[in-house]
Design a protein around this motif. Structure first.
Motif, PDB file in Angstrom:
ATOM      1  N   ILE A   6       0.874  -1.177   0.000  1.00  0.00           N
ATOM      2  CA  ILE A   6       0.000   0.000   0.000  1.00  0.00           C
ATOM      3  C   ILE A   6       0.911   1.226   0.000  1.00  0.00           C
ATOM      4  O   ILE A   6       1.725   1.400   0.909  1.00  0.00           O
ATOM      5  N   VAL A   7       0.781   2.034  -1.048  1.00  0.00           N
ATOM      6  CA  VAL A   7       1.587   3.250  -1.157  1.00  0.00           C
ATOM      7  C   VAL A   7       0.637   4.422  -1.378  1.00  0.00           C
ATOM      8  O   VAL A   7      -0.017   4.517  -2.414  1.00  0.00           O
ATOM      9  N   ILE A   8       0.487   5.253  -0.355  1.00  0.00           N
ATOM     10  CA  ILE A   8      -0.415   6.397  -0.448  1.00  0.00           C
ATOM     11  C   ILE A   8       0.375   7.624   0.006  1.00  0.00           C
ATOM     12  O   ILE A   8       0.442   7.951   1.186  1.00  0.00           O
ATOM     13  N   LYS A   9       1.015   8.276  -0.963  1.00  0.00           N
ATOM     14  CA  LYS A   9       1.891   9.408  -0.640  1.00  0.00           C
ATOM     15  C   LYS A   9       1.265  10.715  -1.085  1.00  0.00           C
ATOM     16  O   LYS A   9       0.657  10.788  -2.150  1.00  0.00           O
ATOM     17  N   GLY A  10       1.458  11.744  -0.281  1.00  0.00           N
ATOM     18  CA  GLY A  10       1.104  13.100  -0.701  1.00  0.00           C
ATOM     19  C   GLY A  10      -0.356  13.303  -1.008  1.00  0.00           C
ATOM     20  O   GLY A  10      -0.716  13.848  -2.040  1.00  0.00           O
ATOM     21  N   GLN A  11      -1.232  12.832  -0.129  1.00  0.00           N
ATOM     22  CA  GLN A  11      -2.675  12.945  -0.403  1.00  0.00           C
ATOM     23  C   GLN A  11      -3.441  13.693   0.684  1.00  0.00           C
ATOM     24  O   GLN A  11      -4.663  13.572   0.772  1.00  0.00           O
ATOM     25  N   ASN A  12      -2.742  14.446   1.513  1.00  0.00           N
ATOM     26  CA  ASN A  12      -3.404  15.235   2.559  1.00  0.00           C
ATOM     27  C   ASN A  12      -4.257  14.408   3.515  1.00  0.00           C
ATOM     28  O   ASN A  12      -5.216  14.911   4.089  1.00  0.00           O
ATOM     29  N   LEU A  13      -3.935  13.134   3.664  1.00  0.00           N
ATOM     30  CA  LEU A  13      -4.712  12.310   4.598  1.00  0.00           C
ATOM     31  C   LEU A  13      -4.510  12.824   6.022  1.00  0.00           C
ATOM     32  O   LEU A  13      -3.400  13.181   6.404  1.00  0.00           O
ATOM     33  N   ALA A  14      -5.589  12.846   6.805  1.00  0.00           N
ATOM     34  CA  ALA A  14      -5.516  13.416   8.154  1.00  0.00           C
ATOM     35  C   ALA A  14      -5.941  12.422   9.228  1.00  0.00           C
ATOM     36  O   ALA A  14      -6.293  12.815  10.332  1.00  0.00           O
ATOM     37  N   GLY A  15      -5.925  11.146   8.924  1.00  0.00           N
ATOM     38  CA  GLY A  15      -6.321  10.139   9.905  1.00  0.00           C
ATOM     39  C   GLY A  15      -5.143   9.693  10.756  1.00  0.00           C
ATOM     40  O   GLY A  15      -4.236  10.481  11.032  1.00  0.00           O
ATOM     41  N   VAL A  16      -5.185   8.429  11.148  1.00  0.00           N
ATOM     42  CA  VAL A  16      -4.134   7.849  11.987  1.00  0.00           C
ATOM     43  C   VAL A  16      -3.526   6.648  11.266  1.00  0.00           C
ATOM     44  O   VAL A  16      -4.041   6.197  10.243  1.00  0.00           O
ATOM     45  N   LEU A  17      -2.436   6.125  11.818  1.00  0.00           N
ATOM     46  CA  LEU A  17      -1.857   4.908  11.257  1.00  0.00           C
ATOM     47  C   LEU A  17      -2.799   3.753  11.530  1.00  0.00           C
ATOM     48  O   LEU A  17      -3.253   3.584  12.656  1.00  0.00           O
ATOM     49  N   PRO A  18      -3.124   2.967  10.507  1.00  0.00           N
ATOM     50  CA  PRO A  18      -4.138   1.930  10.685  1.00  0.00           C
ATOM     51  C   PRO A  18      -3.638   0.687  11.416  1.00  0.00           C
ATOM     52  O   PRO A  18      -2.863  -0.082  10.865  1.00  0.00           O
ATOM     53  N   PRO A  19      -4.108   0.456  12.656  1.00  0.00           N
ATOM     54  CA  PRO A  19      -3.767  -0.800  13.340  1.00  0.00           C
ATOM     55  C   PRO A  19      -4.207  -2.009  12.508  1.00  0.00           C
ATOM     56  O   PRO A  19      -3.562  -3.059  12.539  1.00  0.00           O
ATOM     57  N   SER A  20      -5.297  -1.842  11.713  1.00  0.00           N
ATOM     58  CA  SER A  20      -5.835  -2.955  10.918  1.00  0.00           C
ATOM     59  C   SER A  20      -4.883  -3.453   9.833  1.00  0.00           C
ATOM     60  O   SER A  20      -5.131  -4.500   9.237  1.00  0.00           O
TER      61      SER A  20
END
Ligand SMILES: *[C@@H]1O[C@H](CO)[C@@H](O)[C@H](O)[C@H]1NC(C)=O
Ligand SMILES: *[C@@H]1O[C@H](CO)[C@@H](O)[C@H](O)[C@H]1NC(C)=O
Ligand SMILES: *[C@@H]1O[C@H](CO)[C@@H](O)[C@H](O)[C@H]1NC(C)=O
Ligand SMILES: *[C@@H]1O[C@H](CO)[C@@H](O)[C@H](O)[C@H]1NC(C)=O
Ligand SMILES: *[C@@H]1O[C@H](CO)[C@@H](O)[C@H](O)[C@H]1NC(C)=O
Ligand SMILES: *[C@@H]1O[C@H](CO)[C@@H](O)[C@H](O)[C@H]1NC(C)=O
Length: 217
Positions: free
Chosen positions: A99-113
């Motif tokens: 999973i590579v999700i770079k530079g997308q302004n995501l504002a959540g947390v690191l997924p324990p899942s």
């Protein structure tokens, strides 16, 4: 097959009704995906991961393993949007491996899942606005690439990360991590690149004498 599908459809819609996560009619698409390519547990984990990250644009009507979730819309080395599958069984059932999700302004947390994806080996979430701490649950994965630079993570590096003995690249720079670096980093004997600058660590750098492959610090 059809019976199985109906059963899955029923299960999915009733789970959704409880969790209230997706519109109900997406259940039948999920069912088709279950039966064609993907392992249900991986798909369920992805639904949880999307929620935890704040990643809204994964379309669960499409099969992530077809590369439908990849895009390279921006000509920018800080952007990437890829989910890669692999580790397929002879029957064509695959697992999520990257999973590579770079530079997308995501504002959540690191997924324990993430720890629920049995074959995940690369995760790169750099250049977002993710916060919170590094989940100790990740210690049960087989990650070899863990790249989290340029976010807003806080807290300590969990000692449990020392269990990720296949890690070759660990990049945590430009966050707001604190505390002492765990001695357990010395267990990462396959580490080639370790970058942790621009944080707020205290104390000494531990002995990394066992990390004999280390080239970049
Ligand atoms: C998109 O995903 C597919 C399937 O996992 C993969 O084969 C392909 O290389 C990916 N493409 C890009 C540009 O990441
Ligand atoms: C984006 O990430 C995918 C998955 O790791 C990788 O295959 C691809 O080369 C990356 N694209 C760029 C432009 O770095
Ligand atoms: C993370 O950011 C959210 C808002 O985006 C905030 O409510 C939360 O308190 C932050 N958590 C930490 C640990 O900083
Ligand atoms: C390391 O990688 C090998 C080969 O992919 C795998 O069999 C093993 O379980 C992995 N171990 C850890 C701790 O990730
Ligand atoms: C880093 O965390 C400290 C508290 O631990 C906080 O005071 C500071 O504002 C944070 N810095 C950034 C850049 O988030
Ligand atoms: C680093 O941590 C100290 C002590 O918690 C805090 O006073 C300081 O503001 C932090 N620095 C940054 C840049 O976050």
């Amino acid at each position: 097959m059809l019976l199985l599908c109906s059963l899955l459809y029923f299960l999915v819609t009733s789970i959704q009704a409880q969790a209230n996560t997706l519109p109900r009619d997406e259940g039948k698409f999920l069912c088709l995906i279950y039966l064609s390519v993907q392992i249900p547990s991986d798909l369920n984990a992805l639904i949880e991961i999307a929620k935890e990250l704040g990643k809204m644009d994964w379309n669960f009507d499409l099969n992530p393993c077809d590369g439908d979730w990849n895009s390279s819309l921006k000509d920018n080395s800080q952007f990437n949007n890829s989910v890669v599958c692999g580790n397929c069984s002879p029957g064509g059932v695959c697992h999520v491996v990257e999973i590579v999700i770079k530079g997308q302004n995501l504002a959540g947390v690191l997924p324990p899942s993430l720890a629920k994806l049995p074959s995940i080996h690369k995760i790169d979430l750099s250049f977002n606005y993710l916060n919170g701490t590094i989940p100790p649950q990740w210690a049960s994965t087989k990650l070899d690439f863990l790249i989290l630079e340029n976010n807003m993570f806080s807290g300590v590096i969990p000692a449990e990360l020392g269990k990720l003995t296949n890690l070759s690249k660990l990049v945590l720079s430009a966050n707001n991590l604190t505390g002492k670096l765990p001695e357990e980093l010395n267990l990462l004997t396959n580490l080639i690149e370790l970058r942790i600058s621009s944080n707020n660590f205290s104390g000494k750098i531990p002995n990394l004498g066992n990390c004999i492959k280390l080239q970049q610090l």
